[in-house]
Design an enzyme around this catalytic site. Sequence first.
Site, PDB file in Angstrom:
ATOM      1  N   MET A  74      -3.832   3.723   5.906  1.00 25.45           N
ATOM      2  CA  MET A  74      -3.980   5.112   6.343  1.00 25.45           C
ATOM      3  C   MET A  74      -3.231   6.029   5.374  1.00 25.45           C
ATOM      4  O   MET A  74      -2.226   5.643   4.779  1.00 25.45           O
ATOM      5  CB  MET A  74      -3.433   5.302   7.761  1.00 25.45           C
ATOM      6  CG  MET A  74      -4.079   4.390   8.806  1.00 25.45           C
ATOM      7  SD  MET A  74      -5.884   4.329   8.756  1.00 25.45           S
ATOM      8  CE  MET A  74      -6.299   5.916   9.442  1.00 25.45           C
ATOM      9  N   TYR A  83      -3.108  11.827   7.010  1.00 22.01           N
ATOM     10  CA  TYR A  83      -3.302  11.298   8.368  1.00 22.01           C
ATOM     11  C   TYR A  83      -2.021  11.406   9.192  1.00 22.01           C
ATOM     12  O   TYR A  83      -2.070  11.691  10.376  1.00 22.01           O
ATOM     13  CB  TYR A  83      -3.770   9.846   8.295  1.00 22.01           C
ATOM     14  CG  TYR A  83      -4.138   9.222   9.634  1.00 22.01           C
ATOM     15  CD1 TYR A  83      -5.402   9.439  10.208  1.00 22.01           C
ATOM     16  CD2 TYR A  83      -3.234   8.429  10.329  1.00 22.01           C
ATOM     17  CE1 TYR A  83      -5.742   8.872  11.429  1.00 22.01           C
ATOM     18  CE2 TYR A  83      -3.565   7.862  11.553  1.00 22.01           C
ATOM     19  CZ  TYR A  83      -4.828   8.086  12.097  1.00 22.01           C
ATOM     20  OH  TYR A  83      -5.164   7.521  13.309  1.00 22.01           O
ATOM     21  N   GLY A 129      -3.166  -0.107   7.703  1.00 25.18           N
ATOM     22  CA  GLY A 129      -4.370   0.254   8.448  1.00 25.18           C
ATOM     23  C   GLY A 129      -5.644  -0.365   7.904  1.00 25.18           C
ATOM     24  O   GLY A 129      -6.642  -0.479   8.623  1.00 25.18           O
ATOM     25  N   GLU A 134       3.785  -1.501   7.231  1.00 28.89           N
ATOM     26  CA  GLU A 134       4.283  -0.499   8.199  1.00 28.89           C
ATOM     27  C   GLU A 134       5.794  -0.601   8.409  1.00 28.89           C
ATOM     28  O   GLU A 134       6.500   0.404   8.445  1.00 28.89           O
ATOM     29  CB  GLU A 134       3.562  -0.664   9.546  1.00 28.89           C
ATOM     30  CG  GLU A 134       2.108  -0.203   9.546  1.00 28.89           C
ATOM     31  CD  GLU A 134       1.132  -1.304   9.172  1.00 28.89           C
ATOM     32  OE1 GLU A 134       1.551  -2.313   8.562  1.00 28.89           O
ATOM     33  OE2 GLU A 134      -0.058  -1.143   9.493  1.00 28.89           O
ATOM     34  N   TYR A 136     -27.122 -17.018  27.077  1.00 27.31           N
ATOM     35  CA  TYR A 136     -28.552 -17.254  27.328  1.00 27.31           C
ATOM     36  C   TYR A 136     -29.326 -15.945  27.393  1.00 27.31           C
ATOM     37  O   TYR A 136     -30.434 -15.832  26.862  1.00 27.31           O
ATOM     38  CB  TYR A 136     -28.751 -18.050  28.620  1.00 27.31           C
ATOM     39  CG  TYR A 136     -28.740 -19.559  28.388  1.00 27.31           C
ATOM     40  CD1 TYR A 136     -29.577 -20.135  27.427  1.00 27.31           C
ATOM     41  CD2 TYR A 136     -27.901 -20.395  29.115  1.00 27.31           C
ATOM     42  CE1 TYR A 136     -29.553 -21.503  27.203  1.00 27.31           C
ATOM     43  CE2 TYR A 136     -27.872 -21.761  28.890  1.00 27.31           C
ATOM     44  CZ  TYR A 136     -28.706 -22.309  27.928  1.00 27.31           C
ATOM     45  OH  TYR A 136     -28.686 -23.659  27.691  1.00 27.31           O
TER      46      TYR A 136
HETATM   47  N1  COA Z   1      -1.113   7.273   1.741  1.00 19.53           N
HETATM   48  C1  COA Z   1      -1.059   8.374   0.978  1.00 19.53           C
HETATM   49  N2  COA Z   1      -1.094   8.344  -0.363  1.00 19.53           N
HETATM   50  C2  COA Z   1      -1.181   7.119  -0.940  1.00 19.53           C
HETATM   51  C3  COA Z   1      -1.243   5.938  -0.209  1.00 19.53           C
HETATM   52  C4  COA Z   1      -1.213   6.033   1.197  1.00 19.53           C
HETATM   53  N3  COA Z   1      -1.311   4.968   1.995  1.00 19.53           N
HETATM   54  N4  COA Z   1      -1.297   4.903  -1.070  1.00 19.53           N
HETATM   55  C5  COA Z   1      -1.305   5.433  -2.309  1.00 19.53           C
HETATM   56  N5  COA Z   1      -1.237   6.794  -2.231  1.00 19.53           N
HETATM   57  C6  COA Z   1      -1.213   7.770  -3.320  1.00 19.53           C
HETATM   58  C7  COA Z   1       0.171   7.902  -3.955  1.00 19.53           C
HETATM   59  O1  COA Z   1       0.974   8.781  -3.203  1.00 19.53           O
HETATM   60  C8  COA Z   1      -0.204   8.454  -5.312  1.00 19.53           C
HETATM   61  O2  COA Z   1      -0.505   9.817  -5.175  1.00 19.53           O
HETATM   62  P1  COA Z   1      -0.097  10.882  -6.311  1.00 19.53           P
HETATM   63  O3  COA Z   1      -0.846  10.450  -7.544  1.00 19.53           O
HETATM   64  O4  COA Z   1      -0.545  12.199  -5.793  1.00 19.53           O
HETATM   65  O5  COA Z   1       1.390  10.753  -6.481  1.00 19.53           O
HETATM   66  C9  COA Z   1      -1.507   7.728  -5.627  1.00 19.53           C
HETATM   67  O6  COA Z   1      -2.032   7.297  -4.373  1.00 19.53           O
HETATM   68  C10 COA Z   1      -1.335   6.520  -6.502  1.00 19.53           C
HETATM   69  O7  COA Z   1      -0.378   5.656  -5.886  1.00 19.53           O
HETATM   70  P2  COA Z   1       0.864   5.037  -6.668  1.00 19.53           P
HETATM   71  O8  COA Z   1       1.905   4.713  -5.651  1.00 19.53           O
HETATM   72  O9  COA Z   1       1.264   5.896  -7.790  1.00 19.53           O
HETATM   73  O10 COA Z   1       0.176   3.705  -7.250  1.00 19.53           O
HETATM   74  P3  COA Z   1       0.866   2.301  -7.606  1.00 19.53           P
HETATM   75  O11 COA Z   1      -0.196   1.516  -8.277  1.00 19.53           O
HETATM   76  O12 COA Z   1       2.159   2.490  -8.299  1.00 19.53           O
HETATM   77  O13 COA Z   1       1.181   1.634  -6.159  1.00 19.53           O
HETATM   78  C11 COA Z   1       0.629   1.004  -3.918  1.00 19.53           C
HETATM   79  C12 COA Z   1       0.095   1.298  -5.305  1.00 19.53           C
HETATM   80  C13 COA Z   1      -0.616   0.794  -3.037  1.00 19.53           C
HETATM   81  C14 COA Z   1       1.490  -0.274  -3.911  1.00 19.53           C
HETATM   82  C15 COA Z   1       1.486   2.198  -3.389  1.00 19.53           C
HETATM   83  O14 COA Z   1       0.760   3.388  -3.579  1.00 19.53           O
HETATM   84  C16 COA Z   1       1.856   2.111  -1.928  1.00 19.53           C
HETATM   85  O15 COA Z   1       2.807   1.446  -1.578  1.00 19.53           O
HETATM   86  N6  COA Z   1       1.070   2.781  -1.050  1.00 19.53           N
HETATM   87  C17 COA Z   1       1.358   2.797   0.372  1.00 19.53           C
HETATM   88  C18 COA Z   1       0.802   1.569   1.034  1.00 19.53           C
HETATM   89  C19 COA Z   1       1.095   1.562   2.503  1.00 19.53           C
HETATM   90  O16 COA Z   1       2.225   1.376   2.926  1.00 19.53           O
HETATM   91  N7  COA Z   1       0.054   1.720   3.304  1.00 19.53           N
HETATM   92  C20 COA Z   1       0.140   1.599   4.723  1.00 19.53           C
HETATM   93  C21 COA Z   1      -0.393   2.771   5.377  1.00 19.53           C
HETATM   94  S1  COA Z   1      -0.709   2.379   7.106  1.00 19.53           S
END
Ligand code: COA
Length: 294
Positions: free
Chosen positions: A71, A76, A121, A144, A240
Amino acid sequence: MSSTKQPWGNTVDVEFSDDIAFVYFNRPDKKNCMSPTLNREMFATLHALELDDRCKVVVLTGRGAAWSAGMDLKEYFRETDNESDAFKMRIREEAAAWQQIKLRNHAKPTIAMVNGWVFGGAFTPLTSCDLAIASDDATFGLSEINWGILPGGNVTKSVADTMGQRNALYYIMTGETFDGKKAAAMGLVNESVPAKQLGKRVRELAKVLMGKDPVVLRAAKEVFKRVRYMDWETANDYIYAKSDGSQHRSGGEFRHGAMKAFLDDKKLKPGLDTYKKDDGKGSKKAASPKKSGK
Ligand code: COA
């Protein structure tokens, strides 16, 4: 019917190929995290594909480096923290509507093609897909707990249903990541394959599904998802009733043709091959399942 009005093209995209609709989480710059806008667009897309003849199988995948990073923490969560309770309930319902109702009960067979990050999510749509194939190098995490909430949006139920108690609690409580091979070993996905083979393996599986009677295939998956929560007697009656109903709706041609090919013409071994309407023979080349037992 082929739809002319397409609800995708923004946060969701669709490509049609060989009767497969590849449905993309389409926010690669945000690692395909799910905003309220994406949730609404995904519902409309999946709804439209149910009546779109170009789609016999739905493959849900992600553009770029992520399947979906869960999410959207900004759009969100944070941006809605100060909205009314009614508004918050509305966006929860919209997420559940596509993840837990429309996708889970989709008219067409659904395959998750897991190509990268899968967090929080995103486990709910993952487990709502009928089948799932992951890339070995996909990275999964119930993150989470790392940012101070518990896995909501039915993520906890999703993993309780697929990963088993020890694994589910381990990842819920530690927030550690795991890869595609581990996801397959735990039963979260059906298989994990090297990244280069992901598309090929998914197409192969989709082709197997396309070889079946579509009405019966839909009933078979609906039955599985509902009988789990029924007692034995109710489940037996329900199965069935669904079986009779699906034969009635499909016309029974596939079933009768297959029985004739096996019992009379001796051209088909249904234990080994799928009946193919055109020639009355087993369609070994076109639609035989992989001999892996999976
Ligand atoms: N919600 C909002 N924004 C998110 C996101 C999320 N779940 N996951 C990634 N993004 C955004 C980042 O904020 C970033 O935005 P920006 O360019 O405006 O700064 C962009 O996506 C790229 O993410 P970034 O963190 O720079 O990429 P990365 O390759 O270094 O790391 C992840 C990738 C997925 C490991 C990392 O983004 C992350 O931990 N995301 C959250 C995952 C999470 O906990 N999700 C659970 C939600 S229920």
